[in-house]
Motif scaffolding. Structure first.
Motif, PDB file in Angstrom:
ATOM      1  N   GLY A 230      41.321  45.317  45.017  1.00 32.83           N
ATOM      2  CA  GLY A 230      43.154  45.856  44.864  1.00 32.83           C
ATOM      3  C   GLY A 230      43.062  45.565  43.523  1.00 32.83           C
ATOM      4  O   GLY A 230      42.474  44.757  42.628  1.00 32.83           O
ATOM      5  N   SER A 231      44.910  46.536  43.583  1.00 35.65           N
ATOM      6  CA  SER A 231      45.546  44.990  41.992  1.00 35.65           C
ATOM      7  C   SER A 231      46.792  44.284  42.317  1.00 35.65           C
ATOM      8  O   SER A 231      47.503  45.212  42.757  1.00 35.65           O
ATOM      9  CB  SER A 231      45.354  46.105  41.362  1.00 35.65           C
ATOM     10  N   LYS A 232      47.361  43.508  40.799  1.00 37.30           N
ATOM     11  CA  LYS A 232      48.609  42.948  41.235  1.00 37.30           C
ATOM     12  C   LYS A 232      48.116  43.143  39.421  1.00 37.30           C
ATOM     13  O   LYS A 232      48.158  41.771  39.380  1.00 37.30           O
ATOM     14  CB  LYS A 232      48.464  41.785  41.943  1.00 37.30           C
ATOM     15  N   ASP A 233      48.729  43.483  38.595  1.00 38.38           N
ATOM     16  CA  ASP A 233      49.383  43.260  37.183  1.00 38.38           C
ATOM     17  C   ASP A 233      47.870  43.727  36.671  1.00 38.38           C
ATOM     18  O   ASP A 233      47.995  44.753  35.803  1.00 38.38           O
ATOM     19  CB  ASP A 233      49.426  41.977  36.866  1.00 38.38           C
ATOM     20  N   THR A 234      46.960  43.194  37.497  1.00 36.16           N
ATOM     21  CA  THR A 234      45.205  43.626  36.986  1.00 36.16           C
ATOM     22  C   THR A 234      44.922  43.259  38.168  1.00 36.16           C
ATOM     23  O   THR A 234      44.951  42.654  38.675  1.00 36.16           O
ATOM     24  CB  THR A 234      44.885  42.069  36.127  1.00 36.16           C
ATOM     25  N   GLN A 235      43.877  44.222  37.786  1.00 37.47           N
ATOM     26  CA  GLN A 235      42.579  44.364  39.496  1.00 37.47           C
ATOM     27  C   GLN A 235      42.089  43.158  39.848  1.00 37.47           C
ATOM     28  O   GLN A 235      41.869  42.267  38.714  1.00 37.47           O
ATOM     29  CB  GLN A 235      41.400  45.719  38.750  1.00 37.47           C
ATOM     30  N   SER A 236      42.027  42.985  40.865  1.00 41.00           N
ATOM     31  CA  SER A 236      41.623  41.625  42.041  1.00 41.00           C
ATOM     32  C   SER A 236      40.064  41.437  42.320  1.00 41.00           C
ATOM     33  O   SER A 236      39.885  42.611  42.979  1.00 41.00           O
ATOM     34  CB  SER A 236      42.655  40.729  42.497  1.00 41.00           C
ATOM     35  N   LEU A 237      38.899  40.378  41.942  1.00 40.00           N
ATOM     36  CA  LEU A 237      38.337  40.156  42.799  1.00 40.00           C
ATOM     37  C   LEU A 237      38.320  39.395  43.519  1.00 40.00           C
ATOM     38  O   LEU A 237      37.396  39.021  44.850  1.00 40.00           O
ATOM     39  CB  LEU A 237      37.306  40.450  41.773  1.00 40.00           C
ATOM     40  N   SER A 238      39.938  38.636  43.807  1.00 38.45           N
ATOM     41  CA  SER A 238      39.532  37.644  45.367  1.00 38.45           C
ATOM     42  C   SER A 238      39.439  37.568  46.306  1.00 38.45           C
ATOM     43  O   SER A 238      39.684  38.767  46.397  1.00 38.45           O
ATOM     44  CB  SER A 238      41.271  36.395  45.264  1.00 38.45           C
ATOM     45  N   CYS A 239      39.167  37.381  47.104  1.00 32.96           N
ATOM     46  CA  CYS A 239      38.658  37.179  48.512  1.00 32.96           C
ATOM     47  C   CYS A 239      39.694  36.278  49.507  1.00 32.96           C
ATOM     48  O   CYS A 239      39.418  35.112  49.211  1.00 32.96           O
ATOM     49  CB  CYS A 239      37.427  36.951  49.069  1.00 32.96           C
TER      50      CYS A 239
ATOM     51  N   SER B  63      35.456  45.478  39.845  1.00 31.90           N
ATOM     52  CA  SER B  63      36.440  45.829  39.903  1.00 31.90           C
ATOM     53  C   SER B  63      36.302  46.871  40.312  1.00 31.90           C
ATOM     54  O   SER B  63      36.455  47.706  39.692  1.00 31.90           O
ATOM     55  CB  SER B  63      37.250  44.615  39.223  1.00 31.90           C
ATOM     56  N   ARG B  64      37.267  47.314  41.627  1.00 33.88           N
ATOM     57  CA  ARG B  64      37.788  48.815  42.170  1.00 33.88           C
ATOM     58  C   ARG B  64      38.959  48.436  43.185  1.00 33.88           C
ATOM     59  O   ARG B  64      39.403  47.414  43.271  1.00 33.88           O
ATOM     60  CB  ARG B  64      37.164  49.116  43.266  1.00 33.88           C
ATOM     61  N   THR B  65      39.986  49.840  43.393  1.00 34.49           N
ATOM     62  CA  THR B  65      40.473  50.000  43.664  1.00 34.49           C
ATOM     63  C   THR B  65      40.632  51.138  44.782  1.00 34.49           C
ATOM     64  O   THR B  65      39.639  51.492  45.100  1.00 34.49           O
ATOM     65  CB  THR B  65      42.326  49.998  43.614  1.00 34.49           C
TER      66      THR B  65
END
Length: 141
Positions: free
Chosen positions: A74-83, A103-105
């Motif tokens: 997903g994304s929040k300001d930039t795309q996120s890889l966090s889990c 990274s992807r949405t």
């Protein structure tokens, strides 16, 4: 994002009129009731020091393995890889190792057996046709 844990449906995060949502709700179909859980804001998670504000995102994915649910991408300001892992038993979130793919949405995700699977979809102008097996057993120190 949506997931099922302990026979209840959960919805959390997202984007509403440009504002990232920090709420986390479950629906119990037996009692037909909604329950609000710990908001995803603030700077501590059960004393571990992780920042809850890193969990909310738009266009992410969720899956469940053995009654622990995971949100990633997903994304929040930039795309996120966090889990992040959510335990409905004690209403807690814990950061896990990052997704190691691109990274992807708006990806696809599901839990099967002891693993989560994430893949497909769009990242910028790139279309992905890959599938990744996540073994999110490792907490971030």
């Amino acid at each position: 994002m949506a997931f099922v844990a302990n026979n209840e449906g959960y919805i959390c995060t997202g984007l509403d009129n440009g504002t990232y949502q920090t709420d986390n709700w479950s629906y119990n179909p037996t009692t037909e009731t909604w329950t609000e859980h710990r908001k995803l804001e603030g700077t501590t998670t059960n004393g571990t020091g992780f920042d809850f504000s890193a969990v909310p995102r738009a266009y992410g994915v969720a899956f469940t393995i053995a009654n622990t649910s995971y949100v990633t991408l997903g994304s929040k300001d930039t795309q996120s890889l966090s889990c992040w892992a959510y335990s409905p038993t004690d209403d807690s979130w814990h950061q896990k190792t990052e997704f190691s793919g691109a990274s992807r949405t708006l990806a696809a995700a599901f839990g099967l057996g002891d693993y989560g699977y994430v893949g497909l979809r769009v990242g910028g102008s790139i279309r992905y046709d890959d599938l990744w097996k996540l073994e999110p057993a490792t907490d971030v120190d």
